[in-house]
Design a protein around this motif. Sequence first.
Motif, PDB file in Angstrom:
ATOM      1  N   PHE A  91      -6.685  -3.472   7.671  1.00  0.00           N
ATOM      2  CA  PHE A  91      -7.506  -2.428   8.289  1.00  0.00           C
ATOM      3  C   PHE A  91      -8.851  -2.316   7.576  1.00  0.00           C
ATOM      4  O   PHE A  91      -8.926  -2.447   6.350  1.00  0.00           O
ATOM      5  N   GLU A  92      -9.875  -2.055   8.367  1.00  0.00           N
ATOM      6  CA  GLU A  92     -11.219  -1.901   7.825  1.00  0.00           C
ATOM      7  C   GLU A  92     -11.224  -0.748   6.815  1.00  0.00           C
ATOM      8  O   GLU A  92     -10.655   0.319   7.085  1.00  0.00           O
ATOM      9  N   GLY A  93     -11.823  -1.003   5.676  1.00  0.00           N
ATOM     10  CA  GLY A  93     -11.936   0.052   4.673  1.00  0.00           C
ATOM     11  C   GLY A  93     -10.867  -0.008   3.603  1.00  0.00           C
ATOM     12  O   GLY A  93     -10.985   0.662   2.576  1.00  0.00           O
ATOM     13  N   PHE A  94      -9.810  -0.802   3.829  1.00  0.00           N
ATOM     14  CA  PHE A  94      -8.772  -0.888   2.786  1.00  0.00           C
ATOM     15  C   PHE A  94      -9.361  -1.634   1.585  1.00  0.00           C
ATOM     16  O   PHE A  94      -9.907  -2.731   1.736  1.00  0.00           O
ATOM     17  N   PRO A  95      -9.243  -1.085   0.376  1.00  0.00           N
ATOM     18  CA  PRO A  95      -9.841  -1.753  -0.794  1.00  0.00           C
ATOM     19  C   PRO A  95      -9.053  -3.019  -1.170  1.00  0.00           C
ATOM     20  O   PRO A  95      -7.952  -2.927  -1.718  1.00  0.00           O
ATOM     21  N   GLN A  96      -9.637  -4.140  -0.856  1.00  0.00           N
ATOM     22  CA  GLN A  96      -8.924  -5.416  -1.028  1.00  0.00           C
ATOM     23  C   GLN A  96      -8.549  -5.689  -2.489  1.00  0.00           C
ATOM     24  O   GLN A  96      -7.575  -6.370  -2.772  1.00  0.00           O
ATOM     25  N   GLU A  97      -9.335  -5.145  -3.432  1.00  0.00           N
ATOM     26  CA  GLU A  97      -9.073  -5.416  -4.853  1.00  0.00           C
ATOM     27  C   GLU A  97      -7.739  -4.833  -5.330  1.00  0.00           C
ATOM     28  O   GLU A  97      -7.219  -5.231  -6.371  1.00  0.00           O
ATOM     29  N   VAL A  98      -7.143  -3.896  -4.572  1.00  0.00           N
ATOM     30  CA  VAL A  98      -5.875  -3.299  -5.029  1.00  0.00           C
ATOM     31  C   VAL A  98      -4.671  -3.836  -4.254  1.00  0.00           C
ATOM     32  O   VAL A  98      -3.532  -3.454  -4.512  1.00  0.00           O
ATOM     33  N   LYS A  99      -4.928  -4.718  -3.305  1.00  0.00           N
ATOM     34  CA  LYS A  99      -3.858  -5.018  -2.349  1.00  0.00           C
ATOM     35  C   LYS A  99      -2.592  -5.608  -2.980  1.00  0.00           C
ATOM     36  O   LYS A  99      -1.502  -5.427  -2.458  1.00  0.00           O
ATOM     37  N   ASP A 100      -2.735  -6.293  -4.139  1.00  0.00           N
ATOM     38  CA  ASP A 100      -1.537  -6.859  -4.778  1.00  0.00           C
ATOM     39  C   ASP A 100      -1.028  -5.981  -5.919  1.00  0.00           C
ATOM     40  O   ASP A 100      -0.150  -6.388  -6.676  1.00  0.00           O
ATOM     41  N   LYS A 101      -1.582  -4.807  -6.060  1.00  0.00           N
ATOM     42  CA  LYS A 101      -1.217  -3.970  -7.217  1.00  0.00           C
ATOM     43  C   LYS A 101      -0.043  -3.049  -6.914  1.00  0.00           C
ATOM     44  O   LYS A 101       0.221  -2.701  -5.773  1.00  0.00           O
ATOM     45  N   THR A 102       0.647  -2.679  -7.999  1.00  0.00           N
ATOM     46  CA  THR A 102       1.683  -1.656  -7.906  1.00  0.00           C
ATOM     47  C   THR A 102       1.264  -0.494  -8.801  1.00  0.00           C
ATOM     48  O   THR A 102       0.884  -0.706  -9.964  1.00  0.00           O
ATOM     49  N   PHE A 103       1.278   0.699  -8.244  1.00  0.00           N
ATOM     50  CA  PHE A 103       0.880   1.893  -8.996  1.00  0.00           C
ATOM     51  C   PHE A 103       2.109   2.744  -9.288  1.00  0.00           C
ATOM     52  O   PHE A 103       3.208   2.468  -8.796  1.00  0.00           O
ATOM     53  N   SER A 104       1.890   3.792 -10.097  1.00  0.00           N
ATOM     54  CA  SER A 104       3.006   4.718 -10.284  1.00  0.00           C
ATOM     55  C   SER A 104       2.651   6.058  -9.643  1.00  0.00           C
ATOM     56  O   SER A 104       1.482   6.484  -9.662  1.00  0.00           O
ATOM     57  N   ILE A 105       3.667   6.667  -9.041  1.00  0.00           N
ATOM     58  CA  ILE A 105       3.457   7.985  -8.424  1.00  0.00           C
ATOM     59  C   ILE A 105       4.311   8.999  -9.170  1.00  0.00           C
ATOM     60  O   ILE A 105       5.525   8.815  -9.309  1.00  0.00           O
ATOM     61  N   THR A 106       3.670  10.031  -9.667  1.00  0.00           N
ATOM     62  CA  THR A 106       4.402  11.164 -10.248  1.00  0.00           C
ATOM     63  C   THR A 106       4.690  12.127  -9.107  1.00  0.00           C
ATOM     64  O   THR A 106       3.763  12.633  -8.469  1.00  0.00           O
ATOM     65  N   ARG A 165       6.226  15.544  -7.806  1.00  0.00           N
ATOM     66  CA  ARG A 165       6.658  16.891  -8.211  1.00  0.00           C
ATOM     67  C   ARG A 165       7.379  17.564  -7.043  1.00  0.00           C
ATOM     68  O   ARG A 165       6.870  17.593  -5.917  1.00  0.00           O
ATOM     69  N   ARG A 166       8.591  18.026  -7.337  1.00  0.00           N
ATOM     70  CA  ARG A 166       9.353  18.841  -6.372  1.00  0.00           C
ATOM     71  C   ARG A 166       9.816  20.065  -7.135  1.00  0.00           C
ATOM     72  O   ARG A 166      10.687  19.955  -7.984  1.00  0.00           O
ATOM     73  N   GLY A 167       9.220  21.221  -6.863  1.00  0.00           N
ATOM     74  CA  GLY A 167       9.533  22.398  -7.668  1.00  0.00           C
ATOM     75  C   GLY A 167       9.183  22.100  -9.118  1.00  0.00           C
ATOM     76  O   GLY A 167       8.093  21.624  -9.421  1.00  0.00           O
ATOM     77  N   ASP A 175       9.436  13.252 -11.107  1.00  0.00           N
ATOM     78  CA  ASP A 175       9.930  11.878 -11.209  1.00  0.00           C
ATOM     79  C   ASP A 175       8.733  10.939 -11.147  1.00  0.00           C
ATOM     80  O   ASP A 175       7.746  11.222 -10.463  1.00  0.00           O
ATOM     81  N   VAL A 176       8.859   9.817 -11.819  1.00  0.00           N
ATOM     82  CA  VAL A 176       7.792   8.820 -11.731  1.00  0.00           C
ATOM     83  C   VAL A 176       8.381   7.576 -11.079  1.00  0.00           C
ATOM     84  O   VAL A 176       9.409   7.049 -11.527  1.00  0.00           O
ATOM     85  N   ILE A 177       7.747   7.137  -9.994  1.00  0.00           N
ATOM     86  CA  ILE A 177       8.285   5.990  -9.251  1.00  0.00           C
ATOM     87  C   ILE A 177       7.188   4.942  -9.050  1.00  0.00           C
ATOM     88  O   ILE A 177       6.004   5.267  -9.034  1.00  0.00           O
ATOM     89  N   PRO A 178       7.585   3.672  -8.892  1.00  0.00           N
ATOM     90  CA  PRO A 178       6.568   2.646  -8.601  1.00  0.00           C
ATOM     91  C   PRO A 178       6.212   2.649  -7.119  1.00  0.00           C
ATOM     92  O   PRO A 178       7.035   3.045  -6.278  1.00  0.00           O
ATOM     93  N   ALA A 179       5.007   2.210  -6.795  1.00  0.00           N
ATOM     94  CA  ALA A 179       4.592   2.176  -5.386  1.00  0.00           C
ATOM     95  C   ALA A 179       3.577   1.061  -5.187  1.00  0.00           C
ATOM     96  O   ALA A 179       2.553   1.014  -5.880  1.00  0.00           O
ATOM     97  N   LYS A 180       3.890   0.176  -4.243  1.00  0.00           N
ATOM     98  CA  LYS A 180       2.931  -0.899  -3.939  1.00  0.00           C
ATOM     99  C   LYS A 180       1.774  -0.329  -3.120  1.00  0.00           C
ATOM    100  O   LYS A 180       1.981   0.576  -2.293  1.00  0.00           O
ATOM    101  N   LEU A 183      -0.884   8.023  -8.839  1.00  0.00           N
ATOM    102  CA  LEU A 183      -0.976   9.294  -8.097  1.00  0.00           C
ATOM    103  C   LEU A 183      -0.093  10.364  -8.716  1.00  0.00           C
ATOM    104  O   LEU A 183       0.931  10.035  -9.310  1.00  0.00           O
ATOM    105  N   THR A 184      -0.471  11.607  -8.492  1.00  0.00           N
ATOM    106  CA  THR A 184       0.454  12.730  -8.676  1.00  0.00           C
ATOM    107  C   THR A 184       0.486  13.473  -7.346  1.00  0.00           C
ATOM    108  O   THR A 184      -0.574  13.810  -6.802  1.00  0.00           O
ATOM    109  N   ILE A 185       1.707  13.661  -6.844  1.00  0.00           N
ATOM    110  CA  ILE A 185       1.827  14.345  -5.549  1.00  0.00           C
ATOM    111  C   ILE A 185       2.861  15.463  -5.640  1.00  0.00           C
ATOM    112  O   ILE A 185       3.686  15.471  -6.552  1.00  0.00           O
TER     113      ILE A 185
END
Length: 395
Positions: free
Chosen positions: A293-308, A310-312, A316-321, A388-390
Amino acid sequence: MKIKGFLKDVTGASRVTKARLSAFEAASPVPDRTDPIADAAREWHPGRLDLVVTAVTPTGKTAKTLRLERADGKKLPIFYAGQYLVLDFALDGAVVSRPYSISSAPFEARLQEHPFAEITVRRPKSDGFIADFVNDCVKVGDAFTGLVGCGQFFYEPLRDAKQVVALAGGVGITPFAAMAKEIANGTLDMDLTILYGSVSSDDIVLKEALDAVSCERVRVVHVLSGDEPDWQGERGFLTAELIKKYSAPDTTYFICGPQAMYTFLREELKKLEVPARRVRFEVFGQAKDIAAFEGFPQEVKDKTFSITVRRGIREDVIPAKATESIVTALERAGIRIETGCRSGECGFCRTKVIAGSVFVCPENDGRRAADKDFGYVHACAAYPTSDLTIRIPIL
Ligand code: FES
């Protein structure tokens, strides 16, 4: 200054007051606890239901139709032909939900005996974990929870022309099968021509059901793009030329099929100068290749990030492609999040982004303006482009 009718108004008001007082005096001292409006609302919008599979039928060579009834035997909620239901699957300790267009007609969900709703699920050519499960493992007697009657893809006489041309591809025929049945039953007032594109005749889904309801107001035109020498019907793709051949001067177009078909049809309808108000697209699920899709940052496309997450007070910290939606990352980690359409439309998966950045699929960005301003995303249509933190609701 003389006010005309003033005295009449004043005495009129006192008459009403007297009538109310005598009604109070005559009323029973026992409070009336019935609430018919709330009862009707509960019946029409009962939330998640317990459903049981009562029939599994092969549909063509590549799909199966599941018939679902309420476990308590009651009627299903009222819905429009074209809407979808959401089924919850408990797999490997996690609960994931999937939306399916309802392929049966609304009147069948309100029958006196065994009211039901049907979905038709096709085995995809690749990466169809849940669709494979439905095709291989689901059997009569299996129980699910589900939400019936969601989505905006239905005929609305105040908005749509009476002549509707449906442009369908693959299993995208399902909402139109529901509309066709409802029209044939006399409970939906519209004229429907379905142009149904398939690669080969083996790929046609719900053919018998569509043949059974073809009538003066429902016309089904099969269009094959593959090389099938004996085929007698239309050939090729759903081109502007073909669409024009089956259209009336004022026609509304409903479109449901694979993502690639939408891109193609947008261009074809542009050639016919169809105004946007006359075109309705069903949401197509999560984007297959978000990096394209137009606008997707190609430099991150092969990266995996971590998402923190929060529920109440829990964190938890999880990996996310980067190329998987936040919903997919959560479900992979066994974290439950409410989902409906999985296409950015319904808002069930609304999530607060506290820190970090995301790419939101432009085709599926159904957020309200205020949500954009205050950092909310629909997690099914948002992809991490940094750690991310969500915050999500506790389920
Ligand atoms: S599930 Fe509908 S917006 Fe995400």
